[in-house]
Design a protein around this motif. Sequence first.
Motif, PDB file in Angstrom:
ATOM      1  N   THR A  53      -3.105  -6.462   2.018  1.00 20.29           N
ATOM      2  CA  THR A  53      -2.450  -5.408   2.783  1.00 20.29           C
ATOM      3  C   THR A  53      -3.530  -4.517   3.382  1.00 20.29           C
ATOM      4  O   THR A  53      -4.716  -4.808   3.271  1.00 20.29           O
ATOM      5  CB  THR A  53      -1.487  -4.599   1.903  1.00 20.29           C
ATOM      6  N   PHE A  54      -3.130  -3.447   4.023  1.00 16.98           N
ATOM      7  CA  PHE A  54      -4.115  -2.474   4.507  1.00 16.98           C
ATOM      8  C   PHE A  54      -3.536  -1.075   4.384  1.00 16.98           C
ATOM      9  O   PHE A  54      -2.324  -0.875   4.386  1.00 16.98           O
ATOM     10  CB  PHE A  54      -4.549  -2.760   5.952  1.00 16.98           C
ATOM     11  N   GLY A  55      -4.427  -0.112   4.248  1.00 18.11           N
ATOM     12  CA  GLY A  55      -4.013   1.260   4.014  1.00 18.11           C
ATOM     13  C   GLY A  55      -4.034   2.109   5.272  1.00 18.11           C
ATOM     14  O   GLY A  55      -4.454   1.670   6.345  1.00 18.11           O
ATOM     15  N   VAL A  56      -3.589   3.339   5.121  1.00 22.68           N
ATOM     16  CA  VAL A  56      -3.534   4.274   6.252  1.00 22.68           C
ATOM     17  C   VAL A  56      -4.131   5.629   5.864  1.00 22.68           C
ATOM     18  O   VAL A  56      -3.863   6.638   6.511  1.00 22.68           O
ATOM     19  CB  VAL A  56      -2.075   4.460   6.739  1.00 22.68           C
ATOM     20  N   ASN A  57      -4.972   5.642   4.835  1.00 21.05           N
ATOM     21  CA  ASN A  57      -5.494   6.915   4.328  1.00 21.05           C
ATOM     22  C   ASN A  57      -6.302   7.682   5.359  1.00 21.05           C
ATOM     23  O   ASN A  57      -6.282   8.912   5.377  1.00 21.05           O
ATOM     24  CB  ASN A  57      -6.354   6.671   3.080  1.00 21.05           C
ATOM     25  N   ASP A  58      -7.029   6.985   6.203  1.00 21.76           N
ATOM     26  CA  ASP A  58      -7.857   7.639   7.227  1.00 21.76           C
ATOM     27  C   ASP A  58      -7.243   7.511   8.614  1.00 21.76           C
ATOM     28  O   ASP A  58      -7.966   7.543   9.618  1.00 21.76           O
ATOM     29  CB  ASP A  58      -9.270   7.051   7.208  1.00 21.76           C
ATOM     30  N   TRP A  59      -5.932   7.348   8.649  1.00 21.37           N
ATOM     31  CA  TRP A  59      -5.242   7.234   9.941  1.00 21.37           C
ATOM     32  C   TRP A  59      -5.543   8.473  10.801  1.00 21.37           C
ATOM     33  O   TRP A  59      -5.555   9.592  10.305  1.00 21.37           O
ATOM     34  CB  TRP A  59      -3.743   7.118   9.733  1.00 21.37           C
ATOM     35  N   GLY A  60      -5.755   8.229  12.083  1.00 23.25           N
ATOM     36  CA  GLY A  60      -6.016   9.324  13.015  1.00 23.25           C
ATOM     37  C   GLY A  60      -7.479   9.698  13.115  1.00 23.25           C
ATOM     38  O   GLY A  60      -7.829  10.595  13.881  1.00 23.25           O
ATOM     39  N   THR A  61      -8.339   9.017  12.350  1.00 20.65           N
ATOM     40  CA  THR A  61      -9.776   9.264  12.438  1.00 20.65           C
ATOM     41  C   THR A  61     -10.469   8.006  12.972  1.00 20.65           C
ATOM     42  O   THR A  61      -9.874   6.917  13.037  1.00 20.65           O
ATOM     43  CB  THR A  61     -10.373   9.605  11.059  1.00 20.65           C
ATOM     44  N   ASP A  62     -11.752   8.163  13.298  1.00 18.41           N
ATOM     45  CA  ASP A  62     -12.532   7.022  13.788  1.00 18.41           C
ATOM     46  C   ASP A  62     -12.828   6.011  12.687  1.00 18.41           C
ATOM     47  O   ASP A  62     -13.257   4.892  12.967  1.00 18.41           O
ATOM     48  CB  ASP A  62     -13.847   7.520  14.396  1.00 18.41           C
ATOM     49  N   LYS A  63     -12.586   6.394  11.447  1.00 20.36           N
ATOM     50  CA  LYS A  63     -12.894   5.509  10.321  1.00 20.36           C
ATOM     51  C   LYS A  63     -11.851   4.405  10.142  1.00 20.36           C
ATOM     52  O   LYS A  63     -12.156   3.324   9.651  1.00 20.36           O
ATOM     53  CB  LYS A  63     -12.967   6.315   9.026  1.00 20.36           C
ATOM     54  N   HIS A 105       0.806  -1.220   0.000  1.00 17.63           N
ATOM     55  CA  HIS A 105       0.000   0.000   0.000  1.00 17.63           C
ATOM     56  C   HIS A 105       0.844   1.277   0.000  1.00 17.63           C
ATOM     57  O   HIS A 105       0.663   2.168   0.819  1.00 17.63           O
ATOM     58  CB  HIS A 105      -0.940   0.027   1.209  1.00 17.63           C
ATOM     59  N   PRO A 106       1.794   1.406  -0.900  1.00 18.48           N
ATOM     60  CA  PRO A 106       2.464   2.698  -1.048  1.00 18.48           C
ATOM     61  C   PRO A 106       1.601   3.633  -1.886  1.00 18.48           C
ATOM     62  O   PRO A 106       0.808   3.194  -2.706  1.00 18.48           O
ATOM     63  CB  PRO A 106       3.752   2.342  -1.781  1.00 18.48           C
ATOM     64  N   THR A 107       1.775   4.909  -1.690  1.00 18.03           N
ATOM     65  CA  THR A 107       0.971   5.881  -2.431  1.00 18.03           C
ATOM     66  C   THR A 107       1.383   5.950  -3.898  1.00 18.03           C
ATOM     67  O   THR A 107       0.618   6.416  -4.730  1.00 18.03           O
ATOM     68  CB  THR A 107       1.130   7.276  -1.799  1.00 18.03           C
ATOM     69  N   SER A 108       2.585   5.484  -4.236  1.00 17.56           N
ATOM     70  CA  SER A 108       3.083   5.625  -5.596  1.00 17.56           C
ATOM     71  C   SER A 108       2.695   4.463  -6.511  1.00 17.56           C
ATOM     72  O   SER A 108       2.991   4.490  -7.694  1.00 17.56           O
ATOM     73  CB  SER A 108       4.610   5.756  -5.576  1.00 17.56           C
ATOM     74  N   LYS A 109       2.053   3.447  -5.974  1.00 16.82           N
ATOM     75  CA  LYS A 109       1.705   2.265  -6.759  1.00 16.82           C
ATOM     76  C   LYS A 109       0.200   2.215  -6.999  1.00 16.82           C
ATOM     77  O   LYS A 109      -0.548   3.109  -6.626  1.00 16.82           O
ATOM     78  CB  LYS A 109       2.150   1.002  -6.019  1.00 16.82           C
ATOM     79  N   ASN A 110      -0.239   1.117  -7.619  1.00 19.41           N
ATOM     80  CA  ASN A 110      -1.666   0.903  -7.779  1.00 19.41           C
ATOM     81  C   ASN A 110      -2.338   0.827  -6.419  1.00 19.41           C
ATOM     82  O   ASN A 110      -1.761   0.297  -5.460  1.00 19.41           O
ATOM     83  CB  ASN A 110      -1.923  -0.418  -8.523  1.00 19.41           C
ATOM     84  N   PRO A 111      -3.561   1.329  -6.294  1.00 23.67           N
ATOM     85  CA  PRO A 111      -4.292   1.173  -5.036  1.00 23.67           C
ATOM     86  C   PRO A 111      -4.383  -0.300  -4.646  1.00 23.67           C
ATOM     87  O   PRO A 111      -4.391  -1.191  -5.519  1.00 23.67           O
ATOM     88  CB  PRO A 111      -5.669   1.748  -5.360  1.00 23.67           C
ATOM     89  N   ALA A 112      -4.463  -0.561  -3.357  1.00 18.15           N
ATOM     90  CA  ALA A 112      -4.498  -1.942  -2.869  1.00 18.15           C
ATOM     91  C   ALA A 112      -5.662  -2.710  -3.472  1.00 18.15           C
ATOM     92  O   ALA A 112      -5.539  -3.902  -3.781  1.00 18.15           O
ATOM     93  CB  ALA A 112      -4.584  -1.942  -1.349  1.00 18.15           C
ATOM     94  N   VAL A 131      -0.824 -10.949   5.204  1.00 12.40           N
ATOM     95  CA  VAL A 131      -1.079  -9.504   5.232  1.00 12.40           C
ATOM     96  C   VAL A 131       0.260  -8.792   5.239  1.00 12.40           C
ATOM     97  O   VAL A 131       1.086  -9.004   6.128  1.00 12.40           O
ATOM     98  CB  VAL A 131      -1.887  -9.080   6.469  1.00 12.40           C
ATOM     99  N   LYS A 132       0.454  -7.939   4.253  1.00 15.24           N
ATOM    100  CA  LYS A 132       1.701  -7.168   4.169  1.00 15.24           C
ATOM    101  C   LYS A 132       1.542  -5.867   4.949  1.00 15.24           C
ATOM    102  O   LYS A 132       0.599  -5.109   4.754  1.00 15.24           O
ATOM    103  CB  LYS A 132       2.003  -6.855   2.700  1.00 15.24           C
ATOM    104  N   ILE A 133       2.493  -5.621   5.842  1.00 14.86           N
ATOM    105  CA  ILE A 133       2.597  -4.317   6.497  1.00 14.86           C
ATOM    106  C   ILE A 133       3.874  -3.682   5.972  1.00 14.86           C
ATOM    107  O   ILE A 133       4.938  -4.315   5.958  1.00 14.86           O
ATOM    108  CB  ILE A 133       2.579  -4.446   8.033  1.00 14.86           C
ATOM    109  N   TRP A 134       3.770  -2.442   5.512  1.00 16.82           N
ATOM    110  CA  TRP A 134       4.836  -1.867   4.692  1.00 16.82           C
ATOM    111  C   TRP A 134       5.614  -0.791   5.431  1.00 16.82           C
ATOM    112  O   TRP A 134       5.218  -0.297   6.496  1.00 16.82           O
ATOM    113  CB  TRP A 134       4.221  -1.318   3.396  1.00 16.82           C
ATOM    114  N   LYS A 135       6.721  -0.373   4.829  1.00 16.35           N
ATOM    115  CA  LYS A 135       7.648   0.571   5.438  1.00 16.35           C
ATOM    116  C   LYS A 135       7.095   1.988   5.531  1.00 16.35           C
ATOM    117  O   LYS A 135       7.731   2.844   6.152  1.00 16.35           O
ATOM    118  CB  LYS A 135       8.963   0.592   4.664  1.00 16.35           C
TER     119      LYS A 135
END
Length: 368
Positions: free
Chosen positions: A107-117, A77-84, A137-141
């Motif tokens: 994998t899983f994303g972090v787009n809404d990190w810091g919110t209740d979502k 889930h890097p921002t520079s690649k295809n969406p997950a 499940v891949k957790i990325w750098k």
Amino acid sequence: MKAKFLCFCALSIFFQNCTQTQKSSSSEDSSSAEFYSVDDFKSVEKYDTHVHINAYDTAFINLAKADNFKLLTVNVHPTSKNPAEVQQNVALEMIKTYPEQVAYATTFGVNDWGTDKWLPQTLAYLKNSFEKGAIGVKIWKNIGMELRDKDGKFVMVNDPRIDPVLDFIEKSNVTLVGHLGEPKNAWLPVDQMTVSGDKNYFSKHPEYHMYLHPEYPSYEDQVDARDKMLEKHPNIRFVGVHLGSLEYDVDELAKRLDKFPNMAVDMAERICHLQYQTINNRQKVVDFMLKYQDRLIYATDNGVGKDSDPAEYKKRIHERRLSDWRYFVTDDDMNVTDFKENIKGLKLPKEVIDKIYRKNAEKWFPGI
């Protein structure tokens, strides 16, 4: 009488020579049975547990078949690649068409990190992925090297807000695949890096060349956060990709494997670091491979996308796989592309090769 005696002696010598020849032949057969050769490459069933299939590409699969590999395609889930979600759709299409050849890790994303979502969305996405067949499940750098809180502080992998996700992965009996941090070379100037692959990569990706970013968490911070995460989740099945970002020293990697019995590592894009250590102390690397033979998994980080050239990547990938095989199964003198010094292959026994290339993949990725 004398003639009979001489005849008897000649016969005795003949039978002794025959016996010695049989023993020598038997010894050679035994030695041959204990080790593979370069010629065995295509006949041995193998896994590559770290590839990135980002386009429906039959040439990539046909090459794997020809080289006798089954594949685990890993979403990231890097921002520079295809969406997950796009990566997952490709993976699902591949496993539908090639169920005996391909498995996938989500994998899983972090787009809404810091919110209740973030947490409910993440758990729902993972649950859906598991129902569709994801075995990892891949957790990325990006966690540790990109993601920040609103105050600008980096979010590390041992952050308690990530714990419910890790608990869910463990409860689901799915393997956590971790690319956390970077090789230690990333914190060095380019001209001090040990292998050309790192020199090329970090020259092209200055955003991850940590020598240029002293304000970022240190190498030690990254490894320490990963270790603390594993301390909090001792029962999670964890595969640290890229030799667990401890590629530079098998002694340091051994310490973690001793401390965390549920940790294994893949060798994707880090075999050159084992080879680099082989220059100065081949026996040390051999001893490490033998001692931790149940915790090491062959992988490459090869990938294919929409713009990949089959003619180019088929040659490159096959040659690299064959070079890796030669390094592990023979004691040949070798020259590899990542440094100018010659090395000598490790010549590991068949039972170790079978674990590295197949049995450990089946053990650490149930369902593969």
